[in-house]
Design a protein around this motif. Structure first.
Motif, short mmCIF file in Angstrom:
data_model
loop_
_atom_site.label_atom_id
_atom_site.label_comp_id
_atom_site.label_asym_id
_atom_site.label_seq_id
_atom_site.Cartn_x
_atom_site.Cartn_y
_atom_site.Cartn_z
N ASP A 170 6.71 4.18 5.32
CA ASP A 170 6.44 3.77 6.71
C ASP A 170 7.36 2.63 7.13
O ASP A 170 7.69 1.74 6.34
CB ASP A 170 4.99 3.31 6.86
CG ASP A 170 4.00 4.42 6.56
OD1 ASP A 170 4.36 5.59 6.77
OD2 ASP A 170 2.89 4.12 6.09
N ASN A 220 -7.11 2.65 6.23
CA ASN A 220 -6.85 1.39 5.53
C ASN A 220 -6.24 0.31 6.43
O ASN A 220 -5.84 -0.75 5.96
CB ASN A 220 -5.95 1.61 4.31
CG ASN A 220 -4.55 2.09 4.66
OD1 ASN A 220 -4.16 2.13 5.82
ND2 ASN A 220 -3.79 2.46 3.64
N TYR A 221 -6.18 0.58 7.74
CA TYR A 221 -5.55 -0.37 8.67
C TYR A 221 -6.28 -1.72 8.67
O TYR A 221 -5.65 -2.78 8.69
CB TYR A 221 -5.54 0.22 10.08
CG TYR A 221 -4.78 -0.61 11.10
CD1 TYR A 221 -3.41 -0.46 11.26
CD2 TYR A 221 -5.44 -1.56 11.88
CE1 TYR A 221 -2.70 -1.23 12.18
CE2 TYR A 221 -4.75 -2.33 12.80
CZ TYR A 221 -3.38 -2.17 12.95
OH TYR A 221 -2.70 -2.93 13.86
N GLU A 262 -5.41 -3.49 5.26
CA GLU A 262 -4.01 -3.84 5.00
C GLU A 262 -3.38 -4.69 6.10
O GLU A 262 -2.55 -5.56 5.81
CB GLU A 262 -3.18 -2.57 4.79
CG GLU A 262 -3.74 -1.59 3.78
CD GLU A 262 -3.82 -2.15 2.36
OE1 GLU A 262 -3.36 -3.28 2.12
OE2 GLU A 262 -4.35 -1.45 1.48
N VAL A 263 -3.74 -4.44 7.35
CA VAL A 263 -3.10 -5.15 8.46
C VAL A 263 -3.98 -6.25 9.04
O VAL A 263 -3.58 -7.42 9.09
CB VAL A 263 -2.67 -4.16 9.57
CG1 VAL A 263 -2.08 -4.92 10.76
CG2 VAL A 263 -1.64 -3.18 9.03
N THR A 296 5.25 -0.24 2.19
CA THR A 296 4.71 1.09 1.87
C THR A 296 5.83 1.92 1.25
O THR A 296 6.97 1.47 1.16
CB THR A 296 4.18 1.80 3.13
OG1 THR A 296 5.30 2.21 3.93
CG2 THR A 296 3.29 0.87 3.96
N THR A 321 0.86 -1.18 0.00
CA THR A 321 0.00 0.00 0.00
C THR A 321 0.90 1.23 0.00
O THR A 321 2.05 1.17 0.44
CB THR A 321 -0.93 0.02 1.23
OG1 THR A 321 -1.81 1.14 1.14
CG2 THR A 321 -0.16 0.09 2.53
N VAL A 374 4.14 -5.80 5.32
CA VAL A 374 3.44 -4.73 4.61
C VAL A 374 4.50 -3.79 4.04
O VAL A 374 5.36 -3.29 4.78
CB VAL A 374 2.48 -3.95 5.53
CG1 VAL A 374 1.86 -2.78 4.76
CG2 VAL A 374 1.39 -4.85 6.07
N GLU A 421 0.63 4.05 1.72
CA GLU A 421 0.92 4.41 3.10
C GLU A 421 -0.08 3.69 4.01
O GLU A 421 -1.15 3.27 3.57
CB GLU A 421 0.83 5.92 3.32
CG GLU A 421 -0.56 6.50 3.07
CD GLU A 421 -0.61 8.01 3.27
OE1 GLU A 421 0.43 8.58 3.66
OE2 GLU A 421 -1.67 8.60 3.04
N LEU A 422 0.29 3.55 5.26
CA LEU A 422 -0.58 2.90 6.23
C LEU A 422 -1.18 3.97 7.14
O LEU A 422 -0.47 4.78 7.73
CB LEU A 422 0.24 1.90 7.06
CG LEU A 422 -0.53 0.84 7.84
CD1 LEU A 422 -1.40 0.00 6.92
CD2 LEU A 422 0.43 -0.06 8.60
N VAL A 477 6.18 -3.68 8.98
CA VAL A 477 5.88 -2.65 7.98
C VAL A 477 7.21 -2.04 7.57
O VAL A 477 7.95 -1.51 8.41
CB VAL A 477 4.96 -1.56 8.56
CG1 VAL A 477 4.64 -0.52 7.50
CG2 VAL A 477 3.68 -2.20 9.10
#
Length: 416
Positions: free
Chosen positions: A390, A363-364, A367-368, A387, A356, A385, A358-359, A403
């Protein structure tokens, strides 16, 4: 006729005029014919020359480009005799470039391989040495190495250790996201070079090779398919989309268009991760470009997350192509849960990778938390993850999620 040793020397001497970016591509070893394949202008000839230069210190080496008119006329036996005239004793390592110019090259290579005098490396035009053609023509006597554009490790070097180095590597990543990894494009920062490579692939590797009659129709389909990078498609959905553009092509024609782009190493398909082959064939696939520079020609307003995802795919493909041919790549989809990449080896899933831009709070969940749910369902410990910038470690649902910024992912040490 000019001697083979003299031809070899002329071409090896040309290396001094090339602006070299050291490559990390490990060429195959062993007694089979070693075929160096990949998209055009990616540096296949350079790799052959550098390998020949290195091996010449301890072995008999001949480098021959078959665009030399006198050589094209030779039979395999005549060529072997010419080699033995100059190297009467010991095994000779042959580097045969532009092999498609040697008439009946597959028959001749099989003969040279079978007499056991030679260790053979070959490369040539992408329009002739296509991924599906090598196995059928060399009949089990070969191993292939897919050469991809420059990696970020090749242009960026080691992981940064200070804030100065980190700042420099982030700036370099922005350049890499814009220009991609074709050597000539990277060194010149030239949009015209990108256009030239893409146009040559289109006309030489696709239109001429596959003899498409309606070039205009294929051209419209071609650019539409490129625009799908990072997205899902089926052959039927692609046909419907083209029909909406006024292109009345049937599904078989659409499949041929996409096959031509794959055979030229312009695009790659990523299947879904499911246990049933039938479901894999019926499920949507994801599409990726061999180099992000092609997307940057036409689609500058698109989501930057897709560019990052494309780069992550190519880096995973590079790991598979260069060091770990046993790994399998796919994506995961189950209801509302989707994971961009499943990395599997020997029936065991090693890592799930989500990408993604950005986190953040919005979108948490996607994505997570969904990555953690997929990790639990599939029994995977390593969850990543990627990005743009991040970097953190997250504890979620009893799992650890790393991340990491794109530059760190691209600079990861390859496993062997």
């Amino acid at each position: 006729m000019i001697s083979l040793t003299e031809i070899t020397e002329e071409y090896l001497c040309s290396l001094r005029f090339i602006e070299e970016i050291p490559r990390e591509v490990p060429l195959p070893t062993g007694k089979d014919i070693k075929a160096v394949i990949g998209p055009r202008r990616v540096g296949k000839t350079f790799l052959l020359l550098k390998t020949a230069e290195k091996l010449r210190e301890e072995k008999n080496v001949v480098y021959i480009p078959f665009d030399e008119p006198e050589l094209r006329k030779m039979s395999a036996r005549e060529f072997a005799e010419a080699v033995r005239e100059e190297f009467p004793e010991g095994e000779v390592t042959l580097f045969l470039d532009e092999i498609q110019e040697w008439e009946d090259w597959d028959v001749k290579l099989r003969w040279l391989h079978d007499v056991k005098d030679f260790d053979i490396y070959v490369s040539g035009s992408s329009s002739s040495l296509m991924s599906s053609e090598i196995p059928s023509r060399l009949r089990g006597r070969h191993v292939s190495r897919l050469v991809l554009p420059l990696s970020f490790r090749e242009v960026g070097g080691e992981s940064p250790k200070t804030f100065r180095e980190r700042g420099k590597i982030r700036k370099l990543l922005r350049e890499y996201l814009r220009w991609g990894g074709f050597p000539e494009v990277w060194t010149t920062r030239s949009r015209e070079k990108i256009i030239s490579i893409l146009e040559t692939m289109f006309y030489r590797d696709m239109v001429e090779r596959f003899a498409f009659r309606d070039v205009k129709e294929f051209q419209e389909a071609f650019y539409h398919i490129i625009s799908l990078y990072g997205g899902y498609f089926t052959y039927h959905s692609l046909q419907r989309a083209l029909k909406g553009m006024g292109i009345d092509a049937n599904v078989k024609t659409v499949m041929n268009y996409l096959r031509a782009m794959e055979e030229a190493f312009l695009v790659f398909q990523l299947p879904v991760f499911v246990p049933s082959m039938r479901k894999i064939l019926r499920s949507p696939r994801k599409l990726y470009l061999v180099d992000i520079a092609f997307a940057n020609l036409f689609f500058k307003g698109l989501d930057e997350g897709r560019r990052i995802e494309n780069m992550v795919f190519i880096e995973l493909l590079r790991e598979k192509s260069y060091w770990r041919p046993e790994i399998e790549l796919s994506y995961y989809s189950n209801g509302d849960i989707e994971v961009d990449f499943v990395v599997r080896a020997g029936g065991h899933i090693e890592e799930l990778v989500q990408v993604t831009y950005e986190l953040n709070a919005s979108n948490y969940e996607r994505e997570v938390r969904n990555l953690v749910k997929a990790g639990k369902k599939l029994g995977v410990k390593k969850l990543t993850v990627v990005t743009l910038e991040d970097e953190k470690t997250i504890k979620e649902g009893g799992k650890t999620v790393e991340v990491i910024p794109l530059w760190k992912f691209l600079l990861r040490e390859p496993q062997s």
